[in-house]
Design a protein around this motif. Structure first.
Motif, PDB file in Angstrom:
ATOM      1  N   ARG A  14       0.754  -1.147  -0.107  1.00  0.00           N
ATOM      2  CA  ARG A  14      -0.047   0.018   0.162  1.00  0.00           C
ATOM      3  C   ARG A  14       0.837   1.174   0.069  1.00  0.00           C
ATOM      4  NH1 ARG A  14      -2.713  -3.863   2.027  1.00  0.00           N
ATOM      5  NH2 ARG A  14      -4.926  -4.211   1.835  1.00  0.00           N
ATOM      6  N   TYR A  15       2.198   1.309   0.455  1.00  0.00           N
ATOM      7  CA  TYR A  15       2.787   2.385   0.771  1.00  0.00           C
ATOM      8  C   TYR A  15       4.207   2.410  -0.096  1.00  0.00           C
ATOM      9  CZ  TYR A  15      -0.947   2.861   3.957  1.00  0.00           C
ATOM     10  OH  TYR A  15      -2.030   3.009   4.722  1.00  0.00           O
ATOM     11  N   GLU A  16       4.856   3.647   0.011  1.00  0.00           N
ATOM     12  CA  GLU A  16       6.093   3.631  -0.678  1.00  0.00           C
ATOM     13  C   GLU A  16       7.075   3.299   0.560  1.00  0.00           C
ATOM     14  OE1 GLU A  16       9.080   7.065  -2.198  1.00  0.00           O
ATOM     15  OE2 GLU A  16       7.158   7.600  -1.983  1.00  0.00           O
ATOM     16  N   VAL A  17       7.788   2.254   0.702  1.00  0.00           N
ATOM     17  CA  VAL A  17       8.792   2.087   1.652  1.00  0.00           C
ATOM     18  C   VAL A  17      10.092   2.601   1.349  1.00  0.00           C
ATOM     19  CG1 VAL A  17      10.023   0.100   2.711  1.00  0.00           C
ATOM     20  CG2 VAL A  17       7.437  -0.315   2.200  1.00  0.00           C
ATOM     21  N   LEU A  18      10.573   3.302   2.293  1.00  0.00           N
ATOM     22  CA  LEU A  18      11.818   3.996   2.256  1.00  0.00           C
ATOM     23  C   LEU A  18      12.869   3.248   2.722  1.00  0.00           C
ATOM     24  CD1 LEU A  18      10.546   7.599   3.268  1.00  0.00           C
ATOM     25  CD2 LEU A  18      10.603   6.839   0.962  1.00  0.00           C
ATOM     26  N   GLU A  19      12.720   2.674   3.881  1.00  0.00           N
ATOM     27  CA  GLU A  19      13.859   1.870   4.295  1.00  0.00           C
ATOM     28  C   GLU A  19      13.019   0.742   5.106  1.00  0.00           C
ATOM     29  OE1 GLU A  19      17.327   3.520   6.572  1.00  0.00           O
ATOM     30  OE2 GLU A  19      15.967   5.324   6.550  1.00  0.00           O
ATOM     31  N   GLU A  20      13.675  -0.432   5.265  1.00  0.00           N
ATOM     32  CA  GLU A  20      13.364  -1.584   6.014  1.00  0.00           C
ATOM     33  C   GLU A  20      14.419  -2.297   6.779  1.00  0.00           C
ATOM     34  OE1 GLU A  20      10.995  -5.649   4.740  1.00  0.00           O
ATOM     35  OE2 GLU A  20      10.973  -3.851   3.242  1.00  0.00           O
ATOM     36  N   ARG A  26      10.275   2.129   7.235  1.00  0.00           N
ATOM     37  CA  ARG A  26       9.994   3.541   7.274  1.00  0.00           C
ATOM     38  C   ARG A  26       9.296   3.636   5.704  1.00  0.00           C
ATOM     39  NH1 ARG A  26      12.626   8.089   5.652  1.00  0.00           N
ATOM     40  NH2 ARG A  26      14.642   6.997   5.224  1.00  0.00           N
ATOM     41  N   PHE A  27       8.141   4.591   5.900  1.00  0.00           N
ATOM     42  CA  PHE A  27       7.550   4.745   4.646  1.00  0.00           C
ATOM     43  C   PHE A  27       6.923   6.065   4.641  1.00  0.00           C
ATOM     44  CE2 PHE A  27       5.148   1.982   7.336  1.00  0.00           C
ATOM     45  CZ  PHE A  27       3.667   2.593   7.354  1.00  0.00           C
ATOM     46  N   ARG A  28       6.354   6.246   3.550  1.00  0.00           N
ATOM     47  CA  ARG A  28       5.467   7.778   3.145  1.00  0.00           C
ATOM     48  C   ARG A  28       4.332   7.733   2.667  1.00  0.00           C
ATOM     49  NH1 ARG A  28       9.182  11.674   1.725  1.00  0.00           N
ATOM     50  NH2 ARG A  28      10.396  10.093   0.689  1.00  0.00           N
ATOM     51  N   LEU A  29       3.374   8.621   3.367  1.00  0.00           N
ATOM     52  CA  LEU A  29       2.061   8.815   2.981  1.00  0.00           C
ATOM     53  C   LEU A  29       1.905  10.207   2.454  1.00  0.00           C
ATOM     54  CD1 LEU A  29       2.078   6.522   5.365  1.00  0.00           C
ATOM     55  CD2 LEU A  29      -0.338   7.094   5.642  1.00  0.00           C
ATOM     56  N   SER A  30       0.892  10.409   1.452  1.00  0.00           N
ATOM     57  CA  SER A  30       0.189  11.527   0.859  1.00  0.00           C
ATOM     58  C   SER A  30      -0.549  12.124   1.825  1.00  0.00           C
ATOM     59  CB  SER A  30      -0.021  11.398  -0.437  1.00  0.00           C
ATOM     60  OG  SER A  30       0.750  10.656  -1.557  1.00  0.00           O
ATOM     61  N   GLY A  31      -0.318  13.505   1.852  1.00  0.00           N
ATOM     62  CA  GLY A  31      -1.294  14.186   2.636  1.00  0.00           C
ATOM     63  C   GLY A  31      -2.100  15.142   1.849  1.00  0.00           C
ATOM     64  N   PRO A  32      -2.625  16.195   2.690  1.00  0.00           N
ATOM     65  CA  PRO A  32      -3.280  17.332   1.862  1.00  0.00           C
ATOM     66  C   PRO A  32      -2.222  18.473   1.297  1.00  0.00           C
ATOM     67  CG  PRO A  32      -3.502  17.586   4.193  1.00  0.00           C
ATOM     68  CD  PRO A  32      -2.982  16.224   4.003  1.00  0.00           C
ATOM     69  N   ARG A  33      -2.974  18.874   0.308  1.00  0.00           N
ATOM     70  CA  ARG A  33      -2.124  20.052  -0.444  1.00  0.00           C
ATOM     71  C   ARG A  33      -0.521  19.732  -0.821  1.00  0.00           C
ATOM     72  NH1 ARG A  33      -3.881  21.463   4.423  1.00  0.00           N
ATOM     73  NH2 ARG A  33      -1.946  22.424   5.000  1.00  0.00           N
ATOM     74  N   ARG A  35       1.062  17.916   0.451  1.00  0.00           N
ATOM     75  CA  ARG A  35       2.150  17.373   1.691  1.00  0.00           C
ATOM     76  C   ARG A  35       2.501  15.892   1.855  1.00  0.00           C
ATOM     77  NH1 ARG A  35       3.112  21.095   5.407  1.00  0.00           N
ATOM     78  NH2 ARG A  35       3.649  19.810   6.969  1.00  0.00           N
ATOM     79  N   THR A  36       3.612  15.535   2.121  1.00  0.00           N
ATOM     80  CA  THR A  36       4.064  14.154   2.605  1.00  0.00           C
ATOM     81  C   THR A  36       4.214  13.962   4.022  1.00  0.00           C
ATOM     82  OG1 THR A  36       6.132  14.524   1.943  1.00  0.00           O
ATOM     83  CG2 THR A  36       4.504  13.554   0.031  1.00  0.00           C
ATOM     84  N   GLN A  37       3.936  12.911   4.318  1.00  0.00           N
ATOM     85  CA  GLN A  37       4.848  12.575   5.733  1.00  0.00           C
ATOM     86  C   GLN A  37       4.958  11.303   6.068  1.00  0.00           C
ATOM     87  OE1 GLN A  37       4.484  14.858   8.187  1.00  0.00           O
ATOM     88  NE2 GLN A  37       5.137  13.540   9.862  1.00  0.00           N
ATOM     89  N   GLN A  38       6.375  10.939   6.560  1.00  0.00           N
ATOM     90  CA  GLN A  38       6.966   9.781   7.010  1.00  0.00           C
ATOM     91  C   GLN A  38       6.558   9.210   8.122  1.00  0.00           C
ATOM     92  OE1 GLN A  38      11.207  10.090   6.787  1.00  0.00           O
ATOM     93  NE2 GLN A  38      11.264  11.558   5.255  1.00  0.00           N
ATOM     94  N   VAL A  39       6.554   7.761   8.257  1.00  0.00           N
ATOM     95  CA  VAL A  39       5.809   7.036   9.501  1.00  0.00           C
ATOM     96  C   VAL A  39       6.967   5.819   9.478  1.00  0.00           C
ATOM     97  CG1 VAL A  39       4.318   5.833   7.966  1.00  0.00           C
ATOM     98  CG2 VAL A  39       4.173   6.017  10.366  1.00  0.00           C
ATOM     99  N   ALA A  40       7.062   5.448  10.573  1.00  0.00           N
ATOM    100  CA  ALA A  40       8.008   4.213  11.090  1.00  0.00           C
ATOM    101  C   ALA A  40       6.827   3.155  11.748  1.00  0.00           C
ATOM    102  CB  ALA A  40       9.155   4.496  11.718  1.00  0.00           C
ATOM    103  N   VAL A  41       7.169   1.952  11.329  1.00  0.00           N
ATOM    104  CA  VAL A  41       6.329   1.085  12.179  1.00  0.00           C
ATOM    105  C   VAL A  41       7.528   0.186  12.542  1.00  0.00           C
ATOM    106  CG1 VAL A  41       4.716  -0.935  12.361  1.00  0.00           C
ATOM    107  CG2 VAL A  41       4.532   1.423  10.953  1.00  0.00           C
TER     108      VAL A  41
END
Length: 130
Positions: A14-20, A26-33, A35-41
Motif C-alpha cells: 500500500r505504501y512507498e517503503v523508504l527503509e526496512e 519507514r515509509f511515506r504517505l501522501s497528505g493534503p495540499r 504534503r507528505t509525511q514519513q512514518v515508521a512502524v
C-alpha cells in the motif's frame, strides 16, 4: 493471529517503503495540499505476554520547536503521545500485535497518527521536512 510478516506485507502493498530492517519499516504517505509525511512502524519485543507495534511519525527537530506546545497539542489527540528520539520530536502510538485487525486496529490509528503529526509539523515548523 496477526504476525509481523502480515504487517510488513500490508505496508509493502500500500505504501512507498523508504527503509526496512527486520524490526521496522519507514515509509511515506501522501497528505493534503501535496504534503507528505514519513512514518515508521516498529515491531516491539514481547511485553506483558505479547508483541506490540509502535507507529511513529516525526513532527520536527526537537531543538527547533516549542516542546511544551507540542505536548499540549498532542494531548488533545485521541491517538498518540509525544516523544523525542535521536533529536526528532515524534507522535507515537502502540497497538498489540496479537489478534490485530489490520484494517481497524492498525490502518486507522496509522492514518490518524500520520495526519496529526503532519498537522503538528505544519503548525510548529511551518514546513514539510518529514
Amino acid at each position: 493471529m496477526t504476525t509481523w510478516t502480515d504487517v510488513i506485507n500490508f505496508v509493502r502493498t500500500r505504501y512507498e517503503v523508504l527503509e526496512e530492517s527486520d524490526g521496522w519499516l519507514r515509509f511515506r504517505l501522501s497528505g493534503p495540499r501535496e504534503r507528505t509525511q514519513q512514518v515508521a512502524v516498529h515491531h516491539l519485543p514481547e511485553h506483558d505476554g505479547g508483541a506490540w507495534i509502535e507507529i511513529s511519525s516525526p513532527v520536527g527537530r526537537a531543538d527547533e520547536i516549542d516542546l511544551r506546545h507540542l505536548l499540549e497539542l498532542a494531548g488533545q489527540s485521541a491517538v498518540g503521545g509525544a516523544g523525542v528520539v535521536d533529536g526528532v520530536a515524534l507522535l507515537k502510538h502502540t497497538v498489540p500485535l496479537e489478534d490485530l485487525s489490520i484494517e481497524h486496529e492498525f490502518e486507522r490509528p496509522l492514518r490518524s497518527v500520520v495526519a496529526r503529526a503532519d498537522a503538528l509539523e505544519e503548525a510548529l515548523t511551518k514546513s514539510d521536512e518529514f
